[in-house]
Write a protein that holds these residues in place. Sequence first.
Motif, mmCIF file in Angstrom:
data_model
loop_
_atom_site.group_PDB
_atom_site.id
_atom_site.type_symbol
_atom_site.label_atom_id
_atom_site.label_comp_id
_atom_site.label_asym_id
_atom_site.label_seq_id
_atom_site.Cartn_x
_atom_site.Cartn_y
_atom_site.Cartn_z
ATOM 1 N N CYS A 194 0.816 -1.220 0.000
ATOM 2 C CA CYS A 194 0.000 0.000 0.000
ATOM 3 C C CYS A 194 0.843 1.260 0.000
ATOM 4 O O CYS A 194 0.304 2.359 -0.206
ATOM 5 C CB CYS A 194 -0.911 0.022 1.231
ATOM 6 N N HIS A 195 2.142 1.121 0.234
ATOM 7 C CA HIS A 195 2.979 2.307 0.413
ATOM 8 C C HIS A 195 4.227 2.239 -0.458
ATOM 9 O O HIS A 195 5.347 2.472 0.011
ATOM 10 C CB HIS A 195 3.343 2.471 1.886
ATOM 11 N N THR A 196 4.043 1.907 -1.732
ATOM 12 C CA THR A 196 5.081 2.034 -2.756
ATOM 13 C C THR A 196 4.415 2.580 -4.004
ATOM 14 O O THR A 196 3.438 2.005 -4.495
ATOM 15 C CB THR A 196 5.752 0.693 -3.083
ATOM 16 N N GLY A 197 4.897 3.688 -4.492
ATOM 17 C CA GLY A 197 4.282 4.326 -5.642
ATOM 18 C C GLY A 197 5.138 4.199 -6.894
ATOM 19 O O GLY A 197 6.292 3.735 -6.847
ATOM 20 N N GLN A 198 4.569 4.609 -8.005
ATOM 21 C CA GLN A 198 5.310 4.666 -9.264
ATOM 22 C C GLN A 198 4.676 5.710 -10.157
ATOM 23 O O GLN A 198 3.448 5.800 -10.246
ATOM 24 C CB GLN A 198 5.317 3.308 -9.967
ATOM 25 N N VAL A 199 5.505 6.507 -10.793
ATOM 26 C CA VAL A 199 5.028 7.419 -11.827
ATOM 27 C C VAL A 199 5.768 7.090 -13.115
ATOM 28 O O VAL A 199 6.952 6.756 -13.095
ATOM 29 C CB VAL A 199 5.228 8.905 -11.432
ATOM 30 N N ASN A 200 5.034 7.152 -14.221
ATOM 31 C CA ASN A 200 5.614 6.905 -15.546
ATOM 32 C C ASN A 200 5.572 8.187 -16.352
ATOM 33 O O ASN A 200 4.576 8.935 -16.294
ATOM 34 C CB ASN A 200 4.823 5.824 -16.298
ATOM 35 N N GLY A 250 -16.834 28.510 -15.764
ATOM 36 C CA GLY A 250 -15.866 28.910 -14.757
ATOM 37 C C GLY A 250 -14.850 27.813 -14.546
ATOM 38 O O GLY A 250 -14.987 26.682 -15.033
ATOM 39 N N ALA A 251 -13.807 28.136 -13.799
ATOM 40 C CA ALA A 251 -12.736 27.179 -13.511
ATOM 41 C C ALA A 251 -13.021 26.516 -12.172
ATOM 42 O O ALA A 251 -12.994 27.176 -11.124
ATOM 43 C CB ALA A 251 -11.392 27.899 -13.492
ATOM 44 N N TYR A 252 -13.300 25.206 -12.214
ATOM 45 C CA TYR A 252 -13.618 24.458 -11.010
ATOM 46 C C TYR A 252 -12.790 23.168 -10.971
ATOM 47 O O TYR A 252 -12.246 22.723 -11.992
ATOM 48 C CB TYR A 252 -15.104 24.081 -10.969
ATOM 49 N N ARG A 253 -12.744 22.563 -9.806
ATOM 50 C CA ARG A 253 -12.169 21.230 -9.686
ATOM 51 C C ARG A 253 -13.013 20.240 -10.495
ATOM 52 O O ARG A 253 -14.246 20.358 -10.528
ATOM 53 C CB ARG A 253 -12.143 20.797 -8.218
ATOM 54 N N PRO A 254 -12.388 19.257 -11.126
ATOM 55 C CA PRO A 254 -13.163 18.285 -11.912
ATOM 56 C C PRO A 254 -14.171 17.543 -11.039
ATOM 57 O O PRO A 254 -13.852 17.118 -9.921
ATOM 58 C CB PRO A 254 -12.095 17.328 -12.447
ATOM 59 N N GLU A 255 -15.379 17.390 -11.564
ATOM 60 C CA GLU A 255 -16.418 16.649 -10.842
ATOM 61 C C GLU A 255 -16.398 15.168 -11.185
ATOM 62 O O GLU A 255 -17.023 14.355 -10.500
ATOM 63 C CB GLU A 255 -17.787 17.249 -11.135
ATOM 64 N N ALA A 256 -15.682 14.795 -12.240
ATOM 65 C CA ALA A 256 -15.495 13.395 -12.626
ATOM 66 C C ALA A 256 -14.181 13.310 -13.393
ATOM 67 O O ALA A 256 -13.867 14.186 -14.204
ATOM 68 C CB ALA A 256 -16.651 12.886 -13.465
ATOM 69 N N PHE A 257 -13.401 12.270 -13.125
ATOM 70 C CA PHE A 257 -12.138 12.105 -13.827
ATOM 71 C C PHE A 257 -11.728 10.638 -13.756
ATOM 72 O O PHE A 257 -12.201 9.885 -12.904
ATOM 73 C CB PHE A 257 -11.038 12.999 -13.240
ATOM 74 N N GLN A 258 -10.854 10.244 -14.673
ATOM 75 C CA GLN A 258 -10.380 8.872 -14.736
ATOM 76 C C GLN A 258 -9.190 8.661 -13.797
ATOM 77 O O GLN A 258 -8.317 9.530 -13.671
ATOM 78 C CB GLN A 258 -9.951 8.512 -16.164
ATOM 79 N N VAL A 259 -9.184 7.512 -13.134
ATOM 80 C CA VAL A 259 -8.095 7.145 -12.226
ATOM 81 C C VAL A 259 -7.592 5.757 -12.628
ATOM 82 O O VAL A 259 -8.377 4.902 -13.028
ATOM 83 C CB VAL A 259 -8.569 7.114 -10.759
ATOM 84 N N GLY A 260 -6.309 5.548 -12.498
ATOM 85 C CA GLY A 260 -5.730 4.237 -12.781
ATOM 86 C C GLY A 260 -4.438 4.331 -13.563
ATOM 87 O O GLY A 260 -3.543 3.513 -13.386
ATOM 88 N N SER A 261 -4.325 5.332 -14.429
ATOM 89 C CA SER A 261 -3.104 5.492 -15.205
ATOM 90 C C SER A 261 -1.979 6.008 -14.323
ATOM 91 O O SER A 261 -2.193 6.841 -13.440
ATOM 92 C CB SER A 261 -3.338 6.472 -16.359
ATOM 93 N N ARG A 262 -0.757 5.515 -14.599
ATOM 94 C CA ARG A 262 0.414 6.031 -13.905
ATOM 95 C C ARG A 262 1.156 7.079 -14.735
ATOM 96 O O ARG A 262 2.205 7.583 -14.310
ATOM 97 C CB ARG A 262 1.383 4.891 -13.582
ATOM 98 N N GLU A 263 0.636 7.382 -15.899
ATOM 99 C CA GLU A 263 1.299 8.378 -16.741
ATOM 100 C C GLU A 263 1.199 9.751 -16.079
ATOM 101 O O GLU A 263 0.117 10.229 -15.759
ATOM 102 C CB GLU A 263 0.677 8.411 -18.127
ATOM 103 N N PHE A 264 2.340 10.388 -15.889
ATOM 104 C CA PHE A 264 2.424 11.608 -15.086
ATOM 105 C C PHE A 264 2.199 12.851 -15.928
ATOM 106 O O PHE A 264 2.632 12.928 -17.087
ATOM 107 C CB PHE A 264 3.802 11.676 -14.422
ATOM 108 N N ASP A 265 1.532 13.816 -15.348
ATOM 109 C CA ASP A 265 1.341 15.133 -15.942
ATOM 110 C C ASP A 265 2.245 16.110 -15.195
ATOM 111 O O ASP A 265 1.910 16.542 -14.093
ATOM 112 C CB ASP A 265 -0.126 15.558 -15.813
ATOM 113 N N PRO A 266 3.404 16.465 -15.754
ATOM 114 C CA PRO A 266 4.342 17.329 -15.030
ATOM 115 C C PRO A 266 3.947 18.800 -15.028
ATOM 116 O O PRO A 266 4.602 19.606 -14.366
ATOM 117 C CB PRO A 266 5.651 17.126 -15.798
ATOM 118 N N VAL A 267 2.889 19.142 -15.748
ATOM 119 C CA VAL A 267 2.442 20.534 -15.790
ATOM 120 C C VAL A 267 1.476 20.802 -14.634
ATOM 121 O O VAL A 267 1.727 21.627 -13.751
ATOM 122 C CB VAL A 267 1.790 20.860 -17.146
#
Length: 699
Positions: A159-165, A634-651
């Motif tokens: 549960c406590h080892t991560g990875q970013v691609n 307006g600019a808001y936090r996403p109300e729905a988004f996909q989770v599961g990919s390890r591909e990183f967004d460095p921006v």
Amino acid sequence: MPLPALLRLAFVVLLALRYRLKLILGIVVAVVIGLSLTFISGKIYQHLDRDPDRGAIALEDGAFGESYSTPIYLDQGWSPADTLWYYNTTQGSALLPYDLFVALEQPASEELFRSDHNMDRYRYLPQKPTFFNPDGLPVGFAKDSYQGKDYLGFTCAACHTGQVNYQGQAIRIDGGPALADMDGFLHGLEKALSAARDIPAKRERFIDRVLQRDNDYRSPEAVEADLAQWTEQIRMYNTINHSHIRYGYGRLDAFGRIYNRVLRHVVNREQMRDLLLAAEGPTGELLLTEAEVDRVLAGIEPTLIDDTAFTRIVSRLQSSDEGLPGLSQRNLLRLRNQLLNEPNAPVSYPFLWDITHSDYLQWNGLANNADLGPLGRNVGEVIGVFAKLDWEVKEPGFSLSGHLTGQSNKRERIAFTSSIDLVNLQRLEAHLGRLTSPQWPEDILGEINREQAALGKRLYAQHCQSCHQIIDRSAWDRLVVAEMTDIEILKTDPKAAENSVNYQGKSGNFENTYQNTTVGPLVLEATAPAVQILTSVTKGAVSTPDADKGPLRRTLDWFYVLGLSWFDNDVKYSVKAGDYRPDTTARPYHSLLAYKGRSLNGIWATAPYLHNGSVPTLYDLLLPAREEGDPEEGAYRPEAFQVGSREFDPVKVGFRTEGYEGFTQTTHRLGDRNTGHEYGTDTLTEAERWALVEYLKTL
């Protein structure tokens, strides 16, 4: 008395004292030597696995179409041997007999369930075989031997080892939050076990594989018997932990599940009978007759209900055999809610760097980290990840565990025999003391804009630093102070904090025992807060030497654990910092209705954000949540988004949230909400948001 007689008496006394002193000194020397050998052998063992890649492998065509090269490691204070020891050191977890797991096929194919691609599908990290991991199990899965039998168990690393691609390059993050779908894994395991039990061809192949291992099984009948038993046991676990809130990747209601596991071991037959007789359906009708309850509880021991017995009860409740109630899944869950609690408040797996330097841990500050606090916290964690709880009913009489749990005057007392490995828990905690946070790798993820970061640093001091202190990531004397903020002030999703205070259960043999709290001693009633019952259980487990060792070894190890846990912990007791409701005699757990602010070093590697993982990136966290009545544009936090990919967004700093079929995280339900923690979001300009993000990369 004549002088010669006095001299003879004195001589005899001196000889006796000399003999006693020699005996005492011999015992002390033996204890010191024993403890020293335990310490030295443990240190040597920790460095036997030195694979330069730390067991990591490249993966082609993984989940969501991702491929990555052999992962690299950042400088976090650990050598390859340190990492591999952490990945593979057992805690006493016993999810399933080891031979059954390694031989198990996937439900719809002949491919092994433990294959790299299947484990990657649940976002566990594949590994190659190494010294500590000869079968090449994924990170955080290990063989654990208990009472002469091998089990598959979870280690801390699961549960406590991560990875970013990023663009094909993988970066492992030791101590980082896993993206694992543990709930999905356990349901997949149930389906695979059911298929092996029910499909003849699969069963035959399965039995052959198990017997070929020539390990814990000698006959097909023994394999089939354990297959049937463990299939039902995993099914029972999944049934009673069903939640209407789907966790998805990177989240788990760990406390809800720990509470349920403790409560179902604590409840006695009489309390269970009363609950079953009072259980009501949706319109107030009784779900069970007295005759059905008696059949369900036939042969169940009066004081303790272990995993096997509880599995039998759940199976009987669902059975339509003569005289049994045949409850539907819906009615079974109604019954669950009256006995246990729905684990409906998933939270992100926390990162582990700095935990040995922190004053309070857990998202709501439940765990005081002073003195023996870390040992108690880790014992509770192992209970949650399937320690075998072989509790026993004993006659009255003194025992340390009985005394500490208030059972000294009970007609019977519970002895807390279990597979929990106290020695390894202490060693793992000490090991984490040398782990440091990961620093942004500019050669892979891009250079940090130092001019923007300088502006961001000033903004951080203005908006963030009062709750999120700046620390020296490698200072040996650092102290990380949890700044607690009341849920009414913070306004993030309150469910996890509320459950920690409001969830209750039957106290079994702990009824009418005393327990000390920060506001004074409390009496555990027949129905008690789950946090009280968990506290009693962890006290009992900590004060019980490891059962799977000889008398001398277990005693020496126990003194070793308690001594190092106490004297090697530099954190002292202190009152919680922050703005929260204090505990009172009327509401002794009120302070838990809060969440902690913590140091944000390494925060870039820990997406998604907020305690419940409801915000995908750091940039999104600096936007307000859209509330009812807000304009759609307006600019808001996403109300729905996909989770599961390890591909990183460095921006934006987080994981990819679109363009693939992952788990859809929504934020409209209690438990999933992305509201709160909106400090400065209404005053920050767009340029200031980006400057803050740039500064957060530097922490």
